[in-house]
Structures are given as C-alpha cells and as structure tokens.
Design an enzyme around this catalytic site. Structure first.
Site, PDB file in Angstrom:
ATOM      1  N   HIS A 177     -74.917   7.623  40.088  1.00 17.10           N
ATOM      2  CA  HIS A 177     -73.736   8.393  40.490  1.00 17.10           C
ATOM      3  C   HIS A 177     -72.461   7.799  39.879  1.00 17.10           C
ATOM      4  CE1 HIS A 177     -71.332  10.792  43.464  1.00 17.10           C
ATOM      5  NE2 HIS A 177     -70.488   9.790  43.298  1.00 17.10           N
ATOM      6  N   GLU A 178     -72.301   6.501  40.034  1.00 13.37           N
ATOM      7  CA  GLU A 178     -71.066   5.880  39.519  1.00 13.37           C
ATOM      8  C   GLU A 178     -71.039   5.963  37.995  1.00 13.37           C
ATOM      9  OE1 GLU A 178     -69.034   5.530  41.813  1.00 13.37           O
ATOM     10  OE2 GLU A 178     -70.479   5.441  43.455  1.00 13.37           O
TER      11      GLU A 178
ATOM     12  N   HIS B   3     -69.960   9.364  36.814  1.00 14.33           N
ATOM     13  CA  HIS B   3     -68.514   9.602  36.960  1.00 14.33           C
ATOM     14  C   HIS B   3     -67.754   9.312  35.660  1.00 14.33           C
ATOM     15  CE1 HIS B   3     -67.510  10.876  40.957  1.00 14.33           C
ATOM     16  NE2 HIS B   3     -67.951   9.802  41.578  1.00 14.33           N
TER      17      HIS B   3
ATOM     18  N   GLU C 159     -66.540  14.818  42.852  1.00 16.06           N
ATOM     19  CA  GLU C 159     -67.580  14.317  43.763  1.00 16.06           C
ATOM     20  C   GLU C 159     -68.733  15.303  43.935  1.00 16.06           C
ATOM     21  OE1 GLU C 159     -67.807  11.403  44.170  1.00 16.06           O
ATOM     22  OE2 GLU C 159     -65.787  10.566  44.057  1.00 16.06           O
TER      23      GLU C 159
HETATM   24  N1  B3K Z   1     -65.140   7.536  44.312  1.00  9.21           N
HETATM   25  C1  B3K Z   1     -65.627   6.545  45.238  1.00  9.21           C
HETATM   26  C2  B3K Z   1     -65.182   6.771  46.640  1.00  9.21           C
HETATM   27  C3  B3K Z   1     -63.810   6.304  46.932  1.00  9.21           C
HETATM   28  C4  B3K Z   1     -63.511   6.406  48.407  1.00  9.21           C
HETATM   29  C5  B3K Z   1     -62.098   6.068  48.721  1.00  9.21           C
HETATM   30  N2  B3K Z   1     -61.822   6.074  50.140  1.00  9.21           N
HETATM   31  C6  B3K Z   1     -67.103   6.413  45.189  1.00  9.21           C
HETATM   32  C7  B3K Z   1     -67.839   7.589  44.690  1.00  9.21           C
HETATM   33  O1  B3K Z   1     -67.833   8.666  45.238  1.00  9.21           O
HETATM   34  O2  B3K Z   1     -68.451   7.475  43.657  1.00  9.21           O
HETATM   35 ZN    ZN Z   2     -68.500   9.753  43.553  1.00 11.62          ZN
END
Ligand code: B3K
Ligand code: ZN
Length: 876
Positions: A299-300, A303, A322
C-alpha cells in the site's frame, strides 16, 4: 465550546494558495530537548493577497527575515496557528527560524522521538509543527534538507530523495544533505535520525534501473525484515506488470518505529512504518500479521504514484489517494493469495467497520464536505468504501478500459494535486461512459439498502429491485445511486442457468445489472423453470440486501453450488444472520422455542468437509457473522442476546460435527507442515484452528489446546490455542498466559498480543484485570500500539464486557480518552468512536453512554479531535 465556535473547514470554501513556493531549504540542528530549524522559502505571488500567511503550531518563533533582512516585530504577527507577514513583494526569500522539543512531543505529529530516534509524521498537518509553511497538499515544492546531529547517538541521518553530501562537524556532530528532485507537498516530508540496523537489498526495474532498497530497524531486528523486503520487491514488480508504473528514484528507504499513530506513512522515498507493519518471523507473527505486513508494505509503495506523484488538491479529496491505493493493495493481495478469500475478508471488514460508521452519527461521504479535524477522517468510509467506489468503476468499465483510465489519469495529472472529479473524468473519458450519476457515491453518505422481489410467469423471470438509503447527518434526502449488481441463476439441482435479458440475444452465466432508479424491474427469458438467483456476486456493490426472495433451502443450495466462491460464503452468512436474529428474538420473548438450526448446521458441515474447496475458504465458512454485524441488523441492539445466540449456534455446530472437527484439525495441521508464511500453509492452519475453536467450546478440550500451545512452531497456532483457553475457566488458561508473558516480556509487539487477549476475554473479571494491567511495567499511554492493544481491543472487540450493564466499561473508556485528550488527541478521538452507538441501545445503556459523552463534552480544553467526535457522537 460549542460547535459554532470551532473552526469548521468546508470544501465549498476551497481557494488556491496565492503564492507559489519555488523551493524550500530546511536545516535541522537535532536535539531532543531543543531542536532548531532554519527554513528558507523562495516565494512568488500568484494571486492577489497582500500579506503572506503561513501555518505553524506549538513552536517558538526565533526570527523571520525577508530577502536577508531580519523583520521588525511590527511587520508580522505570529499566533493562533498562523504567521502573517504583511505587505510582501511579488517575489522574495523568507528565512524562518523555529525551535521546539521533539522529546516532549507526545502527539506523535511533526518531529518527535521514538525509542531514542528522531522521526516525523507530517500527514495530514504535522509539518506545521516543524516550521511555518503553507501546510496544504496543493502547495508543492522542491526540498533540500540538511540534518545535523550527534554522530554517536544518531549515526544514520535520512530524509527524502538522494543524499548529496555528508561529513563530520565539530563537537562529535555530523551532517547529511538530502535533495528530493520531485515536487512534493509538505505532508510527504520526512526525516529520521537514529542508531539503526540496515537490511539492504535491490530491485531492477523493467527499464533496467537498479534501485537500492533499505529497511532500517532497531539493532537485532534485521532478521525479522526478510518478509517485508520480499513483499516490497513483489509490490514493485506487480505495479509495473499490472499498472505499468515504475519506481522513479534510485533509492527507497523504509524505517520501522515503535511509537506511531497508525500503520505506516508513504513519505516520498522514506516510508516510515509502525514496527508492527514491518517485523515478522514465525515465532512472533501470525499468518494474519504476515498478510498485514505484505499489504501495508505494498500500500505505501503504491502511494508513490497514487498519492505522491499525483496528490490531493485538498484534504476533502483524501479518498482520491486512499480509496484508490486501498483498491490497488486489494488487487495485489488477491493476486498474491486466494482472490475469493481476500474478498471475503474485505467484505467482513467493510461490514464490521464501515457499515456501522455509515449508519451512525459519524457517517460522512467518501468525499466529506466539512471537518473540524482532518485526522478524524482517515476512516473506513474514506479508505474502504472509497476502494469499493474504485472497484465499481473497474467493474463498470472492465479491466482494460479501467487501465486506460489510469493511464489517462497519470498522463493528465502527474506532478499535480488533483480531485476525485479529475479521477472520475479520466475514467469516464477512457471508458466512454457517463459517470455523472455514479459520482453520487462520492458525495452521498449511507449504505444503500436493496429489496429484491421476483415473479415467474410464462417462462419470464423478473427481478424487481428497489433501492433506498436512510438519512445521514446533514443529508436527509437521498437520491438513487448507479449500482452495478452482478447476478447469476441456478436450477434446483444447483446447475447454472443462462442469464438472458428480455430482448437480448446473448445469454451469459452471469450478468452485471446496472441499477439507476429507486425501483427497476429486470426481465429474463429462456428459463424453463424459476431459477434461484445469486445476487451481488463477488460483492460488486457495497450495499445491504435487506430483502431477497431466498428461502432457507435456496441458501443451502447456493452454499453448496454457487459457481461464485464468494457467493457461496455469502449465502452461508445470510443464512446464519437470519437464524441468529430469530434466535435473538426468541430469547428476548422468553421462549425456549428457537428456530430449527439443523439444516444450516448440516449445510455448514458439508462445506467444511468438502475437500475440493480451498482450506482457507472452508475456515471462512466456519466463521459466523460477527456480533457487530448482527447488531447492525437490529433496530434496538440486544448485546447479550446477540452474543448468547451466536454462542448457542456455535455450540449446536460443535455438537453436530465433533468428529469432523477433530479430523479437520489433525489433517490440516499435518497438511500445513513445518511453518512457512505462505497463503497455502496459512489456509491449512486457519481451517485446523477454526476446528479447534469449536472443539474448545468444551472445557474438556482445554488440554488439547494447551498441547497445541506447547507444540506450536509458529505464532498462529500458539495464538489460536490461547484464544480458546482465554474464555475458559480452567487452570490451563493461567498456565499458558503466564508462560507466554515470560517468554515474550522483552518483545513489545508480542506483549501487545498478551494485553489484547486479556482485553478480549469473555470472563466477568475482564475489566478489573484491565485496570491492573494498566500498571504493568510495559504498559504506557504514550505508545499507541499498547493503547490499542488494551483499550481499543476492549472497546471494539469485547461487546459483552464493554457494554456491561453497570456502565463501568464506558466510564473506563472515557477516563482513558480524557487522559489522551492532552497526550495524544488523535488516538483519544479514535477510541471514543464506539460511544456513538448509544442511539440503538436500550434505555438504560443509552442513559449511561450519553452521560459519559456529556462528561467528555463538559471537560475544559478539549482538543478539536476529541471535541469533534464527542459532539457528533452525542448529537440527538
Ligand atoms: N497516509 C497515511 C495515513 C496518514 C494518517 C494521518 N492521520 C497512511 C496510508 O494511508 O497509507
Ligand atoms: Zn494510504
């Protein structure tokens, strides 16, 4: 304070920032007690504003200089979250120096210290706790970052992009300079400084570039990173193969930290992870945790394109990155593992978390239109329903056109901050489809309910489908949605029948109906008998089928024969829901005459025994719908009744299939063989342990569980045995729990499981035990993993004890939320959410819950996070 006095941010008020930031140079002198940050911004006016406004919080402003001249105090004001510099020129350089103490940062947003290392968390608005800056995602710029720190304590210095310089300084300090060639918003900034072990590997991209991959962990944890590293490489390859997206820098760093508010963070080329989402080895991680690591790492990584290269214009568009990235990680997991089992897990979690949210006081659209604290909107709706919205587009367009839509989206928006409308427009254009009605899924909250009726006359079978969505806060009237609904037909012997819409020539095994109106009838021809319909195959739409023409016999037939594996599981779940609700009603009426469960129990046993099916799937079939999902179906929730009914049905199943369960446990334990974290092995363990959980309803099997605990060569089997013992009143329980504690007391992640087990226990002394455990030397309110393990699990996974009749569970939770209000309000606000369920409770619990919410609201100095959840949860 009242709502009106809190600052509500609205989508309708979006305005572009009136300056461009051409570059940003940051220099950090890192010190836990007093870190100094010098920020140099080059700015150009793009709008009409005379003054420059920057965001900033919880820092000391040391100095401000414009084009090299230190500004006198009358040229700027700093306070109330803003720095305003009056009358700035069209193009200029601003130097801002700030100071703060990372060691005292308990909110874990901005720059903080975790286990002796410096790390950052800037999404959503943590960057403003580091320096003054336009801390909004549509302001993107190029970062150059200099880190200076003590060399012995912090030998590793990391930030985004490439390291372009490093060296020693006086006084035992050293420095590194990092430059990120890609424009990025402030929420993707990151730095790490610490004494860390490096696990190194590499990946060659499809265009032949070699990428250096590093995972940085606390010394000694290197061997626990193997699985995460393999997952990363698989994700990189998969994104090239399936999405045509290649990594864009030569270096990719991942760092694991122990104090982290969520799972992980996708900072450009420097992902920071909760250690829980990286570390895995057979002794300490369950199969579910291995799978979690694989999916979070993916997932990361995903992104990097869907989130970083193309980011969000404003935080209302959060689902743009997301929802899409969750859908991508779901596709990845489906390709790595069993696709139907993945889908089942997704639907379970959607029903367990998102449906309740969508039906309660915190309901909001996938693209919310207002918020007080954006951190409260990292929700199941934005993430998981957002992923369902992308999945529906994928379904409506087909895989090929969807991929064209992605290509077009990247082509149009790479390097920019985009909106959900932009995404939908790329899909509509590439697919040649009108998605205007479909886009209501972004703006309308609530789970649609479908009512399906049938007729069969003169060889024509007709399905009439009505859709309805209940009002949600701020949205009293709902419009009909554009819903893709896959249907198929079976005959009485379980053979598939053709699906042919009246007036069409072609017949198919299944068909995606497109609903657009409040009520629609679909007529099918070419059927010599009335078929049994299989509805919402694969869960094409995130809806609730509240009325279907199915009889119990139809459900048993679908369980045994539906060619869609997901639909077979679903038929069993619907069958179980019907029975369980009848059992709850019978119990509430004081009747001993419940519904006859024999046919269901029989059908369940047949599926579980069917060796032609995947073991992981059979384990899913054996898992009854959760207490929470059942609660969702009741106008007034009967906590104890639901629990009692579910336990009674489990006992019926255990009694009828004792021999089968003993056989399944033995053969599938053997089939799993020595531990390897594969989907196949996990499937065998899941089935063996599902069988064990039924056997374990009988206290006489405590010995069997203890034996399994002792013999286990992996955490999955050990935890399955502990879960069985955990609810029993037998001496084996304490023996196993104590042994577990002694074995793992030095390992915080495993100790969390020990805390969680006790928080989950059905035993009457659970709450008293939790209060004791808060005094355990390893427990700390400052570590979010520990707080979630003990308090989060109690409030979310132990309905019977949390909702205890005397209200002690509620009071305990609210006491913890109030402690967190000043320490870590983001975590406090999360914990408070289950209290919003009071509306559907009976009078006594209603009174207890609202009293506790009132206690929160009467507390002075409530953080916006906690205030927003408490006030929305309390609203009548
Ligand atoms: N983008 C981050 C989540 C950040 C949350 C901030 N309160 C992790 C993710 O969804 O990949
Ligand atoms: Zn995310």
């Amino acid at each position: 304070m009242k709502t009106e006095e809190r600052r509500v941010i609205r989508l309708s008020e979006y305005a572009p920032y009136p300056f461009r930031v051409d570059s940003l140079a940051l220099a950090f002198d890192l010190d836990p007690a007093k870190t100094r940050v010098q920020a140099t911004l080059r700015l150009t006016r793009t709008g009409t504003a005379a003054d420059l406004e920057l965001d900033g919080e919880d820092m000391t402003l040391v100095s401000v200089a414009l084009d090299g001249e230190t500004l006198p105090a009358d040229r700027y004001t700093a306070g109330d979250g803003k720095l305003v510099v009056r009358g700035v020129p069209d193009a200029f350089t601003l130097d801002v120096v700030t100071e703060f103490a990372p060691a005292e940062n308990t909110k874990l947003e901005g720059l903080y210290v975790s286990d002796g290392m410096f790390c950052t968390q800037c999404e959503a608005q943590g960057f403003r706790r580091i320096t003054y800056f336009p801390d909004r995602p549509d302001v993107m710029t190029r970062y150059t970052v200099t880190l200076r720190a003590d060399k012995a304590a912090y030998p590793v210095l990391l930030s985004n992009g490439n390291r372009i310089e490093q060296g020693d300084l006086d006084g035992g300090r050293h420095f590194a300079v990092w430059e990120d060639p890609f424009n990025k918003p402030s929420y993707l900034f990151a730095l790490v400084a610490g004494d860390l072990e490096r696990v190194q590997d590499g990946f060659r991209t499809r265009s032949g570039r070699d990428i250096e991959l590093n995972i940085w962990v606390e010394h000694g944890n290197g061997p626990r990173c193997t699985f995460a590293m393999e997952s990363l490489k698989k994700a990189m390859k998969w994104d090239e193969d399936v999405y045509g997206l290649e990594y864009d820098l030569d270096l990719f760093n991942v760092v694991a930290v122990s104090a982290f508010n969520m799972g992980a963070m996708e900072n450009k080329s420097l992902n920071i992870f909760n250690a829980k989402a990286i570390l895995a080895d057979p002794d300490t991680a369950t199969d579910a945790e291995y799978e979690y690591v694989e999916s979070v790492v993916a997932h990361e990584y995903f992104h990097n394109w869907t989130g970083n290269r193309i980011t969000c214009r404003d935080w209302f568009q959060l689902s743009l990155k997301e929802g899409l990235t969750v859908f991508r990680d779901q596709q990845f997991s489906a390709d790595m593992r069993s696709a139907p089992v993945e889908r089942i897990n997704q639907v379970r979690s959607l029903r367990g978390r998102q449906f309740p949210e969508d039906g309660g006081p915190l309901a909001h659209p996938v693209r919310p239109d207002s918020y007080i604290e954006i951190n409260n909107f990292y929700t199941a709706t934005v993430y998981d329903k957002g992923a369902e919205v992308i999945r529906m587009m994928h379904r409506l367009l087909g895989a090929e056109a969807y991929r064209k839509g992605i290509d077009l989206y990247v082509e149009r928006h790479d390097g920019t901050a985009a909106t959900c409308d932009d995404f939908a427009a790329a899909m509509a254009d590439a697919g040649g489809r009108d998605l205007s009605q479909f886009k209501l899924w972004y703006s309308q909250a609530g789970t649609p309910q479908l009512r399906v009726t049938e007729t069969y006359e003169d060889g024509v079978y007709a399905l009439t489908i009505r859709q309805h969505t209940d009002p949600t806060p701020g949205q009293p009237d709902k419009r009909p949605l554009h819903i893709p609904l896959e249907v198929g037909f079976l005959d009485r012997t379980g053979q598939p029948l053709p699906v042919r819409l009246e007036g069409e020539d072609t017949a198919a095994d299944s068909r995606v109906l497109e609903l657009r109106e409040a009520e629609q009838t679909f007529r099918f021809t070419g059927l010599a008998e009335k078929p049994v319909p299989s509805l919402n195959r694969g869960f094409t739409a995130p809806v609730r089928l509240v009325e279907t023409p199915h009889t119990d016999a139809d459900r048993a037939l679908l369980m045994a024969h539906d060619p869609d594996t997901f639909a077979r599981w679903e038929a069993g779940q619907q069958y179980a829901v019907d029975l369980l609700l009848k059992m709850v009603a019978a119990r509430a009426a004081g009747s001993n005459e419940g519904p006859d469960t024999a046919a269901f129990v029989e059908a369940l046993g047949s599926s579980a025994a069917d060796e032609s099916l995947d073991a992981a799937f059979r384990a899913q079939v054996l898992t009854l719908p959760s207490d929470d999902f059942l609660a969702e179906q009741m106008a007034v929730i009967d906590i104890d009744g639901i629990h009692a009914a579910r336990e009674a049905l489990r006992r019926d199943i255990a009694r009828a299939h004792g021999a089968l369960f003993r056989r399944l446990r033995d053969t599938h334990r053997a089939a799993a063989g020595p531990f390897a974290p594969t989907a196949e092995g996990a499937g065998h363990r899941a089935l063996a342990n599902a069988a064990l959980s039924y056997l374990g309803l009988d206290a006489a099997n405590a010995k069997l569980a203890l034996e399994q605990y002792r013999a286990a060569d992996n955490m999955t089997d050990a935890m399955a045995a502990l879960r069985v013992l955990n609810d029993l009143d037998v001496p084996e329980r304490a023996e196993a729990l104590d042994h577990f504690h002694d074995r793992f007391k030095g390992d915080p992640l495993v100790l969390d499981k020990w805390f969680s087990l006790q928080a989950m226990s059905q035993r009457p002394d659970t709450l008293a035990r939790l209060k004791d455990l808060m005094g355990h030397p390893a427990f700390s309110m400052r570590n979010p993993n520990r707080v979630r393990a003990l308090i989060g699990v109690f409030a979310n996974a132990n309905p019977v004890r949390f909702h205890a009749e005397d209200g002690a569970g509620y009071a305990f939770l609210v006491d913890r939320v109030l402690e967190l209000n000043s320490l870590n309000p983001q975590i406090g606000a999360r914990l408070l959410q289950p209290m919003g369920r009071w509306r559907r409770m009976e009078a006594a619990r209603k009174a207890l819950m609202t009293r506790e919410l009132d206690r929160v609201l009467a507390t002075p100095d409530l953080a916006p996070d906690v205030y927003e959840i408490a006030s929305k949860a309390r609203a009548e």
